[in-house]
Write an enzyme that holds these catalytic residues in place. Structure first.
Site, PDB file in Angstrom:
ATOM      1  N   ASP A   1       0.863  -1.181   0.000  1.00 61.80           N
ATOM      2  CA  ASP A   1       0.000   0.000   0.000  1.00 61.80           C
ATOM      3  C   ASP A   1       0.896   1.226   0.000  1.00 61.80           C
ATOM      4  O   ASP A   1       2.122   1.119   0.159  1.00 61.80           O
ATOM      5  CB  ASP A   1      -0.901  -0.015   1.248  1.00 61.80           C
ATOM      6  CG  ASP A   1      -2.001   1.046   1.225  1.00 61.80           C
ATOM      7  OD1 ASP A   1      -2.315   1.570   0.139  1.00 61.80           O
ATOM      8  OD2 ASP A   1      -2.549   1.345   2.306  1.00 61.80           O
TER       9      ASP A   1
ATOM     10  N   PHE B   1      -5.096   4.501   0.420  1.00 59.81           N
ATOM     11  CA  PHE B   1      -6.116   3.631  -0.175  1.00 59.81           C
ATOM     12  C   PHE B   1      -5.636   3.009  -1.480  1.00 59.81           C
ATOM     13  O   PHE B   1      -6.342   2.996  -2.481  1.00 59.81           O
ATOM     14  CB  PHE B   1      -7.433   4.395  -0.391  1.00 59.81           C
ATOM     15  CG  PHE B   1      -8.016   4.968   0.871  1.00 59.81           C
ATOM     16  CD1 PHE B   1      -8.709   4.157   1.764  1.00 59.81           C
ATOM     17  CD2 PHE B   1      -7.855   6.307   1.181  1.00 59.81           C
ATOM     18  CE1 PHE B   1      -9.240   4.686   2.935  1.00 59.81           C
ATOM     19  CE2 PHE B   1      -8.375   6.849   2.348  1.00 59.81           C
ATOM     20  CZ  PHE B   1      -9.072   6.035   3.232  1.00 59.81           C
ATOM     21  N   HIS B   2      -4.412   2.446  -1.448  1.00 51.77           N
ATOM     22  CA  HIS B   2      -3.843   1.812  -2.634  1.00 51.77           C
ATOM     23  C   HIS B   2      -3.396   0.368  -2.356  1.00 51.77           C
ATOM     24  O   HIS B   2      -2.269  -0.012  -2.681  1.00 51.77           O
ATOM     25  CB  HIS B   2      -2.644   2.620  -3.143  1.00 51.77           C
ATOM     26  CG  HIS B   2      -2.979   3.999  -3.591  1.00 51.77           C
ATOM     27  ND1 HIS B   2      -2.028   4.996  -3.711  1.00 51.77           N
ATOM     28  CD2 HIS B   2      -4.158   4.567  -3.959  1.00 51.77           C
ATOM     29  CE1 HIS B   2      -2.613   6.109  -4.118  1.00 51.77           C
ATOM     30  NE2 HIS B   2      -3.903   5.873  -4.274  1.00 51.77           N
ATOM     31  N   PRO B   3      -4.250  -0.485  -1.782  1.00 55.09           N
ATOM     32  CA  PRO B   3      -3.833  -1.877  -1.548  1.00 55.09           C
ATOM     33  C   PRO B   3      -3.606  -2.600  -2.874  1.00 55.09           C
ATOM     34  O   PRO B   3      -4.327  -2.381  -3.848  1.00 55.09           O
ATOM     35  CB  PRO B   3      -5.002  -2.475  -0.764  1.00 55.09           C
ATOM     36  CG  PRO B   3      -6.183  -1.643  -1.150  1.00 55.09           C
ATOM     37  CD  PRO B   3      -5.644  -0.259  -1.364  1.00 55.09           C
TER      38      PRO B   3
END
EC number: 1.1.99.1
Length: 565
Positions: A299, A473-475
């Site tokens: 992330d 919010f970048h899994p």
């Protein structure tokens, strides 16, 4: 709904699933079932359609899975947000609408991995272009007739944007006129997935709108995938929950899992594909012991570096309820005004040290001081930089906790587990302070609100990061593409050791890209759609792109040296 057969079943109508559904059904003889656990993307719901309202979907559960991590051991044991989109469009329905493709060297680096030789930047660029319609027209880097509307930043929107970019240049960093063009490195305007009418350009709007009327596409909302069905080592269908019914659909060709970096490994594990010891803990019959499913989770973590603004030019008044009806009306009727922008209209990418091969820090500039999810708004005129490292060496995991499809999995990103993480965040804070104290911001810059000018030592900065850094919010990367022992899929998204099953979404990235993930996820789906359809790949681009190749991170001396700030 009785048991039915389709050529393809797609689990997840998000940034990737909608691309596949649209491209596969261009062939009229191919039938597709598209399953989405959430509901429709209601076009009259300002929370998802108005760009300026981007924080609202994260505050509820209608459009947000609202996952939460396990206590993060290096972040004061905080349970941290992990918002993921729920509804047609997936996370493209609730994201920040920043259109950032990543750095060319991200993809060139992927291509050095065994078996991924056709994932170079120049192989991927044609698919970025295919997906895009940019408002200022096509060129070697941008498309002009794709499903995704991309809006460029226009001069004069807010003086803070130009001032923050100019401050970055005055600090000695490059200027770039296109973060998705020849040179990502530097400061400049930021593209956004917004339509010419000021609406969010989700993949539901861009892709599904052209496909949903096709007779060979069936879209089922409120359909939660429970398990993938197998005959031996071949995927044959999906069981899903629809209302109070448990429904089975069969796939003649393939099951395509497009549920994202959290739910894709969760669905695979629940179906018996994953680390054998994890599956046996829950008495799940093991279809295939595939140890990489749910591993390698990555992330982006970011901080908000916030300053008071001395001039009344920030968006602070727009946060007041009495100003919002006019903003909403202007947006609804004309598609213009403050409501028509996500207000991330400038940003940049820098290398904090000369030996970094490509940028390791990203900036989003915002002319207001507030958390991404709308919380902790500062009650004054202010501005901020969202700042975070791009390729953390820390790795986490997604692990099933229950066989119940409604139960959330155990999520641990393991943020800030490595020494490099701490060095990069300290460097980022100090570089940001230097940028913010350049002459271009003198007329605007007031007090440093966060972290606070009195926090200077490594220990003080580390404490701030532990307490205040948040997810971007970048899994990604939890079902990685490759051919090593921990790879889950091959270079076409096919799950190793299983026939008729692919994963196509951000989870298959081997390493996270430098920037936001929506654009790369769409590109991945476009590229693999051609593989599924057995079409010849788009012709490789010959566009030029910037490589630092040993050049210093700063091309010039700062206008105001660090000692003076």
């Amino acid at each position: 709904m009785t048991t039915r057969e389709f050529d393809y079943i797609i689990c997840g109508a998000g940034s990737a699933g909608n691309v596949l559904a649209t491209r596969l059904t261009e062939d009229p003889d191919v039938t597709v079932l598209l399953l989405e656990a959430g509901g429709p993307d209601y076009r009259f719901d300002f929370r998802t359609q108005m760009p300026a309202a981007l924080a609202y979907p994260l505050q509820g559960r209608r459009y947000n899975w609202a996952y939460e991590t396990d206590p993060e051991p290096h972040m004061n044991n905080r349970r941290m947000e992990c918002g993921r989109g729920k509804g047609l469009g997936g996370s493209s329905l609730i994201n920040g609408m920043c259109y950032i493709r990543g750095n060319a060297l991200d993809y060139d680096n992927w291509s050095t991995h065994k078996g991924l030789e056709d994932w170079t930047y120049l192989d991927c660029l044609p698919y970025f272009r295919k997906a895009e319609t940019r408002d200022v027209g096509p060129n070697d880097y941008h498309g002009g007739d794709g499903p995704v509307s991309v809006t460029t930043s226009k001069p004069g929107v807010n003086p803070l944007f130009e001032a923050m970019v100019e401050a970055g240049v005055q600090a000695g960093y490059p200027r770039t006129d296109d973060l998705n063009g020849y040179q990502q490195e530097g400061f400049g305007p930021m593209d956004r997935t917004v339509t010419p009418r000021g609406r969010r350009a989700s993949t539901a709007r861009g892709y599904l709108d052209q496909a949903r009327a096709r007779p060979n596409l069936e879209i089922v909302t409120h359909a939660l995938a429970d398990r993938i069905l197998f005959s031996g080592k071949r995927a044959t269908g999906v069981t899903f929950l629809h209302g109070s019914a448990r429904v089975t659909a069969h796939a003649r060709r393939e099951v395509l899992v497009c549920s994202g970096a959290i739910a894709s490994p969760q669905l695979l594990q629940r179906s018996g594909v994953g680390p054998g010891e994890w599956l046996r803990e829950l008495d799940i019959p093991v279809v295939l012991d595939l140890p990489g499913v749910g591993r390698n989770l990555q992330d982006h973590l970011e901080m908000y570096i916030q300053f008071e603004c001395k001039e009344p030019v920030s968006l602070y008044p727009a946060l007041k309820w009495w100003n919002q009806p006019k903003i909403g009306l202007d947006w609804m009727i004309n598609g213009t005004g403050l409501g028509a922008s996500n207000h991330f209209e400038a940003g940049g990418f820098i290398r904090t040290r000369d030996d970094d091969l490509w940028p390791n820090i990203q900036y989003h500039f915002l002319p207001v001081a507030i958390n991404y999810n709308g919380s902790n708004a500062i009650e004054m005129h202010g501005f901020q930089a969202h700042v975070g490292s791009m390729r953390s060496p820390s790795r986490g995991r997604v692990k099933l906790k229950s066989r119940d499809p409604n139960a959330h999995p155990s999520i641990l990103f393991n943020y800030m587990a490595e020494a490099l993480d701490w060095r990069e965040f300290r460097d980022a804070i100090r570089a940001t302070r230097e940028i913010m104290h350049q002459p271009a911001l003198d007329r605007f810059r007031g007090r440093e609100l966060n972290p606070g000018a009195d926090l200077k030592s490594d220990n003080e900065l580390d404490a701030f990061v532990r307490a205040r850094a948040e997810t971007a919010f970048h899994p990604s990367c939890s079902c990685k593409m490759g051919y090593d022992d921990m790879a889950v899929v091959d270079n076409e998204g096919r799950v190793h050791g299983i026939d008729g099953l692919r994963v196509v979404d951000a989870s298959i990235m081997p390493i996270i890209t430098t920037g936001n993930l929506n654009a790369p996820t769409i590109m991945i789906a476009e590229k693999i759609a051609d593989k599924i359809r057995k079409r010849k790949p788009l012709e490789r681009s010959n566009a030029r792109y910037y490589v630092a190749n040993g050049a210093p991170a700063r091309g010039g001396k700062p206008a105001r040296a660090p000692a003076a700030v």
